[in-house]
Design a protein around this motif. Structure first.
Motif, PDB file in Angstrom:
ATOM      1  N   UNK A   4       0.825  -1.208   0.000  1.00 24.74           N
ATOM      2  CA  UNK A   4       0.000   0.000   0.000  1.00 24.74           C
ATOM      3  C   UNK A   4       0.859   1.259   0.000  1.00 24.74           C
ATOM      4  N   UNK A   5       1.964   1.215   0.734  1.00 19.08           N
ATOM      5  CA  UNK A   5       2.874   2.370   0.749  1.00 19.08           C
ATOM      6  C   UNK A   5       3.486   2.621  -0.631  1.00 19.08           C
ATOM      7  N   UNK A   6       3.879   1.537  -1.294  1.00 21.53           N
ATOM      8  CA  UNK A   6       4.464   1.700  -2.630  1.00 21.53           C
ATOM      9  C   UNK A   6       3.434   2.256  -3.610  1.00 21.53           C
ATOM     10  N   UNK A   7       2.173   1.848  -3.463  1.00 24.64           N
ATOM     11  CA  UNK A   7       1.115   2.369  -4.336  1.00 24.64           C
ATOM     12  C   UNK A   7       0.887   3.858  -4.078  1.00 24.64           C
ATOM     13  N   UNK A   8       0.858   4.258  -2.796  1.00 25.29           N
ATOM     14  CA  UNK A   8       0.671   5.669  -2.449  1.00 25.29           C
ATOM     15  C   UNK A   8       1.826   6.517  -2.998  1.00 25.29           C
ATOM     16  N   UNK A   9       3.031   5.999  -2.884  1.00 17.87           N
ATOM     17  CA  UNK A   9       4.197   6.738  -3.390  1.00 17.87           C
ATOM     18  C   UNK A   9       4.129   6.906  -4.907  1.00 17.87           C
ATOM     19  N   UNK A  10       3.648   5.859  -5.609  1.00 10.67           N
ATOM     20  CA  UNK A  10       3.497   5.945  -7.066  1.00 10.67           C
ATOM     21  C   UNK A  10       2.488   7.026  -7.442  1.00 10.67           C
ATOM     22  N   UNK A  11       1.337   7.045  -6.760  1.00 10.37           N
ATOM     23  CA  UNK A  11       0.302   8.050  -7.045  1.00 10.37           C
ATOM     24  C   UNK A  11       0.838   9.457  -6.786  1.00 10.37           C
ATOM     25  N   UNK A  12       1.565   9.610  -5.690  1.00  8.00           N
ATOM     26  CA  UNK A  12       2.143  10.926  -5.380  1.00  8.00           C
ATOM     27  C   UNK A  12       3.160  11.338  -6.436  1.00  8.00           C
ATOM     28  N   UNK A  13       3.955  10.394  -6.893  1.00  8.14           N
ATOM     29  CA  UNK A  13       4.998  10.683  -7.891  1.00  8.14           C
ATOM     30  C   UNK A  13       4.378  11.150  -9.201  1.00  8.14           C
ATOM     31  N   UNK A  14       3.303  10.489  -9.644  1.00 10.38           N
ATOM     32  CA  UNK A  14       2.659  10.852 -10.909  1.00 10.38           C
ATOM     33  C   UNK A  14       1.987  12.219 -10.786  1.00 10.38           C
ATOM     34  N   UNK A  15       1.344  12.496  -9.651  1.00 15.78           N
ATOM     35  CA  UNK A  15       0.713  13.809  -9.456  1.00 15.78           C
ATOM     36  C   UNK A  15       1.751  14.916  -9.368  1.00 15.78           C
ATOM     37  N   UNK A  16       2.913  14.599  -8.797  1.00 15.05           N
ATOM     38  CA  UNK A  16       3.981  15.590  -8.654  1.00 15.05           C
ATOM     39  C   UNK A  16       4.548  15.988 -10.011  1.00 15.05           C
ATOM     40  N   UNK A  17       4.647  15.021 -10.920  1.00 16.65           N
ATOM     41  CA  UNK A  17       5.174  15.286 -12.259  1.00 16.65           C
ATOM     42  C   UNK A  17       4.028  15.740 -13.155  1.00 16.65           C
ATOM     43  N   UNK A  18       3.769  17.026 -13.150  1.00 17.58           N
ATOM     44  CA  UNK A  18       2.669  17.567 -13.941  1.00 17.58           C
ATOM     45  C   UNK A  18       3.156  17.962 -15.327  1.00 17.58           C
ATOM     46  N   UNK A  31       6.152   0.638 -14.007  1.00 15.43           N
ATOM     47  CA  UNK A  31       7.178  -0.405 -14.128  1.00 15.43           C
ATOM     48  C   UNK A  31       7.834  -0.667 -12.779  1.00 15.43           C
ATOM     49  N   UNK A  32       8.221   0.404 -12.091  1.00 13.45           N
ATOM     50  CA  UNK A  32       8.910   0.239 -10.813  1.00 13.45           C
ATOM     51  C   UNK A  32       7.959  -0.266  -9.724  1.00 13.45           C
ATOM     52  N   UNK A  33       6.673   0.073  -9.834  1.00  4.44           N
ATOM     53  CA  UNK A  33       5.690  -0.468  -8.897  1.00  4.44           C
ATOM     54  C   UNK A  33       5.624  -1.983  -9.047  1.00  4.44           C
ATOM     55  N   UNK A  34       5.641  -2.473 -10.302  1.00  9.93           N
ATOM     56  CA  UNK A  34       5.614  -3.913 -10.544  1.00  9.93           C
ATOM     57  C   UNK A  34       6.864  -4.584  -9.976  1.00  9.93           C
ATOM     58  N   UNK A  35       8.033  -3.982 -10.202  1.00  5.97           N
ATOM     59  CA  UNK A  35       9.282  -4.560  -9.687  1.00  5.97           C
ATOM     60  C   UNK A  35       9.299  -4.565  -8.157  1.00  5.97           C
ATOM     61  N   UNK A  36       8.816  -3.481  -7.550  1.00  6.77           N
ATOM     62  CA  UNK A  36       8.780  -3.409  -6.085  1.00  6.77           C
ATOM     63  C   UNK A  36       7.819  -4.448  -5.517  1.00  6.77           C
ATOM     64  N   UNK A  37       6.660  -4.619  -6.173  1.00  6.88           N
ATOM     65  CA  UNK A  37       5.685  -5.617  -5.716  1.00  6.88           C
ATOM     66  C   UNK A  37       6.290  -7.020  -5.751  1.00  6.88           C
ATOM     67  N   UNK A  38       6.983  -7.330  -6.857  1.00  7.02           N
ATOM     68  CA  UNK A  38       7.620  -8.646  -6.964  1.00  7.02           C
ATOM     69  C   UNK A  38       8.644  -8.836  -5.853  1.00  7.02           C
ATOM     70  N   UNK A  39       9.452  -7.795  -5.596  1.00 10.60           N
ATOM     71  CA  UNK A  39      10.462  -7.873  -4.540  1.00 10.60           C
ATOM     72  C   UNK A  39       9.820  -8.073  -3.166  1.00 10.60           C
ATOM     73  N   UNK A  40       8.719  -7.361  -2.908  1.00  9.36           N
ATOM     74  CA  UNK A  40       8.024  -7.492  -1.614  1.00  9.36           C
ATOM     75  C   UNK A  40       7.464  -8.911  -1.458  1.00  9.36           C
ATOM     76  N   UNK A  41       6.875  -9.465  -2.507  1.00  6.37           N
ATOM     77  CA  UNK A  41       6.329 -10.817  -2.433  1.00  6.37           C
ATOM     78  C   UNK A  41       7.437 -11.847  -2.213  1.00  6.37           C
ATOM     79  N   UNK A  42       8.587 -11.658  -2.874  1.00  6.18           N
ATOM     80  CA  UNK A  42       9.699 -12.602  -2.686  1.00  6.18           C
ATOM     81  C   UNK A  42      10.190 -12.563  -1.244  1.00  6.18           C
ATOM     82  N   UNK A  43      10.372 -11.351  -0.714  1.00  6.35           N
ATOM     83  CA  UNK A  43      10.837 -11.223   0.680  1.00  6.35           C
ATOM     84  C   UNK A  43       9.811 -11.821   1.635  1.00  6.35           C
ATOM     85  N   UNK A  44       8.523 -11.535   1.380  1.00  3.55           N
ATOM     86  CA  UNK A  44       7.469 -12.087   2.243  1.00  3.55           C
ATOM     87  C   UNK A  44       7.464 -13.617   2.193  1.00  3.55           C
ATOM     88  N   UNK A  45       7.627 -14.170   0.994  1.00  2.00           N
ATOM     89  CA  UNK A  45       7.658 -15.626   0.854  1.00  2.00           C
ATOM     90  C   UNK A  45       8.829 -16.245   1.606  1.00  2.00           C
TER      91      UNK A  45
END
Length: 250
Positions: A4-18, A31-45
């Motif tokens: 959820x934090x990574x998703x919030x950061x992505x939304x903030x980043x896109x809004x910041x870049x107007x 792209x980086x959200x997908x890579x971060x999600x994969x990394x989080x799932x691997x660590x969690x596993x």
């Protein structure tokens, strides 16, 4: 929580870049959200496996060897992906910029993808170039600093011409063209600079300033037509390429 934090950061980043760079920010943010999600799932596993008493060290070693094999197999793809990341973060070129590549290719940056970038030429064609080549080639970015640029229009006149008169005629025509054409810098004072005693005549440049690199084409078109007409009226000769041969008699 991490997802959820990574998703919030992505939304903030896109809004910041107007503005016009918001699209590329959203694309690479995804792209980086997908890579971060994969990394989080691997660590969690791995944490879950460790909790149940399963040794994760052999798994990590296997993942390391497998990662090396995948990296070697996808070397070109990874190179282009990382080059695209470099282009975006370095901000040397952005979507919407008008660029000229080392080979002479000119156009607008239409898209910067995972593997390739697209350049849209003034004729409407799309040129697809790998990100690695775009990152390595020498590029002129006409939108990186001031968009205004000086345009040099080469002209040649006969050796018999009155150069003072030629200069005055060229400046007068350039001023009229600047006032009538959209995209020219209205308050710029046109210049004439003689530069060469050529084989057929005296060469010089007429210098005019435009608001953007793409504005030079209609301006050149109008100036050449107007100057040709005025030269005929003032009886100023534009020389043809020629060579005079003198034969001496003994």
């Amino acid at each position: 929580i991490a997802l959820r934090l990574s998703k919030k950061m992505l939304i903030w980043f896109i809004k910041f870049k107007k503005g016009k760079h918001k699209t590329e920010s959203a694309k690479f943010g995804t792209i980086f959200k997908l890579l971060i999600d994969i990394l989080i799932y691997i660590i969690a596993g791995l944490i879950i496996l460790n909790y149940f008493g399963i040794k994760v060290t052999p798994i990590l070693a296997t993942l390391g060897v497998g990662g090396i094999a995948v990296a070697l197999a996808l070397q070109d793809t990874l190179t282009n992906f990382l080059s695209g990341f470099y282009i975006i973060t370095d901000k040397s070129v952005r979507i919407g910029d008008f660029v000229e590549l080392e080979g002479g290719t000119k156009g607008y940056i239409d898209d910067i993808g995972w593997r390739t970038s697209k350049i849209k030429t003034l004729g409407g064609n799309i040129i697809i170039i790998p990100n690695s080549k775009l990152a390595q080639t020498t590029t002129i970015n006409y939108d990186s600093a001031s968009k205004r640029m000086s345009v040099l229009i080469p002209v040649s006149v006969s050796y018999d011409s009155d150069l003072e008169k030629v200069e005055k005629v060229c400046i007068d025509v350039a001023k009229k063209v600047q006032k009538s054409f959209k995209g020219s810098v209205k308050d710029f004072e046109p210049l004439v600079r003689y530069n060469e005693f050529a084989d057929s005549g005296i060469n010089f440049n007429v210098i005019i300033k435009v608001e953007h690199v793409t504005s030079q084409y209609p301006l050149k078109h109008g100036f050449i037509k107007a100057l040709h007409k005025e030269f005929k009226k003032q009886k100023i000769e534009i020389p043809y390429p020629q060579m005079d041969v003198h034969v001496k008699k003994k």
